[in-house]
Design a protein around this motif. Structure first.
Motif, short mmCIF file in Angstrom:
data_model
loop_
_atom_site.label_atom_id
_atom_site.label_comp_id
_atom_site.label_asym_id
_atom_site.label_seq_id
_atom_site.Cartn_x
_atom_site.Cartn_y
_atom_site.Cartn_z
N VAL A 72 0.83 -1.20 0.00
CA VAL A 72 0.00 0.00 0.00
C VAL A 72 0.87 1.25 0.00
O VAL A 72 0.59 2.21 -0.74
CB VAL A 72 -0.97 -0.01 1.21
CG1 VAL A 72 -1.64 1.33 1.38
CG2 VAL A 72 -2.00 -1.12 1.04
N GLN A 73 1.92 1.27 0.80
CA GLN A 73 2.80 2.44 0.85
C GLN A 73 3.47 2.69 -0.49
O GLN A 73 3.53 3.82 -0.97
CB GLN A 73 3.87 2.26 1.94
CG GLN A 73 3.32 2.38 3.33
CD GLN A 73 4.37 2.10 4.39
OE1 GLN A 73 5.38 1.44 4.12
NE2 GLN A 73 4.13 2.59 5.60
N ARG A 74 3.97 1.63 -1.11
CA ARG A 74 4.63 1.80 -2.41
C ARG A 74 3.65 2.23 -3.49
O ARG A 74 3.97 3.09 -4.32
CB ARG A 74 5.32 0.50 -2.82
CG ARG A 74 6.52 0.17 -1.96
CD ARG A 74 7.21 -1.08 -2.44
NE ARG A 74 8.24 -1.52 -1.52
CZ ARG A 74 9.18 -2.40 -1.83
NH1 ARG A 74 9.20 -2.96 -3.03
NH2 ARG A 74 10.08 -2.75 -0.94
N ALA A 75 2.46 1.64 -3.50
CA ALA A 75 1.46 2.02 -4.49
C ALA A 75 1.01 3.46 -4.26
O ALA A 75 0.77 4.20 -5.23
CB ALA A 75 0.27 1.07 -4.44
N THR A 90 -3.45 -0.30 -11.42
CA THR A 90 -2.22 -0.09 -12.20
C THR A 90 -1.05 0.28 -11.30
O THR A 90 0.09 -0.08 -11.58
CB THR A 90 -2.42 1.00 -13.27
OG1 THR A 90 -2.85 2.21 -12.63
CG2 THR A 90 -3.42 0.57 -14.31
N HIS A 91 -1.32 1.00 -10.21
CA HIS A 91 -0.25 1.36 -9.27
C HIS A 91 0.29 0.11 -8.59
O HIS A 91 1.50 -0.05 -8.43
CB HIS A 91 -0.76 2.36 -8.23
CG HIS A 91 -1.26 3.63 -8.83
ND1 HIS A 91 -2.50 4.15 -8.53
CD2 HIS A 91 -0.71 4.49 -9.72
CE1 HIS A 91 -2.69 5.26 -9.20
NE2 HIS A 91 -1.61 5.49 -9.93
N VAL A 92 -0.61 -0.78 -8.20
CA VAL A 92 -0.19 -2.02 -7.55
C VAL A 92 0.57 -2.89 -8.55
O VAL A 92 1.59 -3.49 -8.21
CB VAL A 92 -1.40 -2.78 -6.97
CG1 VAL A 92 -0.98 -4.11 -6.38
CG2 VAL A 92 -2.11 -1.93 -5.92
N GLN A 98 8.92 -5.60 -8.01
CA GLN A 98 9.99 -5.29 -7.08
C GLN A 98 9.63 -5.69 -5.66
O GLN A 98 10.47 -6.16 -4.90
CB GLN A 98 10.34 -3.79 -7.13
CG GLN A 98 11.56 -3.43 -6.30
CD GLN A 98 12.83 -4.12 -6.79
OE1 GLN A 98 13.10 -4.15 -7.97
NE2 GLN A 98 13.58 -4.71 -5.86
N LEU A 99 8.37 -5.53 -5.29
CA LEU A 99 7.92 -5.92 -3.97
C LEU A 99 8.13 -7.42 -3.73
O LEU A 99 8.62 -7.85 -2.70
CB LEU A 99 6.44 -5.57 -3.77
CG LEU A 99 5.83 -5.95 -2.42
CD1 LEU A 99 6.42 -5.10 -1.31
CD2 LEU A 99 4.32 -5.79 -2.47
N LEU A 100 7.77 -8.23 -4.72
CA LEU A 100 7.96 -9.66 -4.61
C LEU A 100 9.45 -10.04 -4.53
O LEU A 100 9.81 -10.97 -3.80
CB LEU A 100 7.29 -10.39 -5.77
CG LEU A 100 5.75 -10.32 -5.77
CD1 LEU A 100 5.20 -10.91 -7.05
CD2 LEU A 100 5.18 -11.01 -4.56
#
Length: 103
Positions: A72-75, A90-92, A98-100
């Motif tokens: 959520v913070q990154r998106a 699209t943000h997610v 990279q999150l994974l």
């Protein structure tokens, strides 16, 4: 400070559903060997049920909470950089690879 995490019972129910689904898929994809038919009930890997202890469920709950908070913070950072006030799919999608890798 009281940290919020997912309910371990909820995580257990999700895990159990996945374990059951995978067990059914394995049963469909594999035929029973003659050796397995001779072995007593629940002594083969196929016959045993999968379970998790309370500490593993608690840890899984905390890890999922951290993972989702970070997503959520990154998106939100991406959405804000684009001038938006809401996080969209699209943000997610943009932060997910990279999150994974980070987790």
């Amino acid at each position: 400070m009281d940290k919020k995490t997912f309910d371990p019972d909820l995580i257990h129910a999700i895990f159990k559903q996945i374990w059951t689904k995978r067990a059914k898929e394995r049963e469909r994809n594999q035929s029973i060997d003659a050796v397995d038919a001779e072995v007593g009930a629940c002594t083969s890997k196929k016959g045993r049920s999968t379970s998790a202890n309370a500490n593993a469920l608690k840890l899984s709950s905390e890890l999922l909470q951290i993972f989702i908070s970070e997503a959520v913070q990154r998106a939100a950072t991406i959405a804000e950089a684009e001038g938006g006030r809401e996080i969209e799919a699209t943000h997610v999608e943009r932060i997910l690879p990279q999150l994974l890798l980070d987790f």
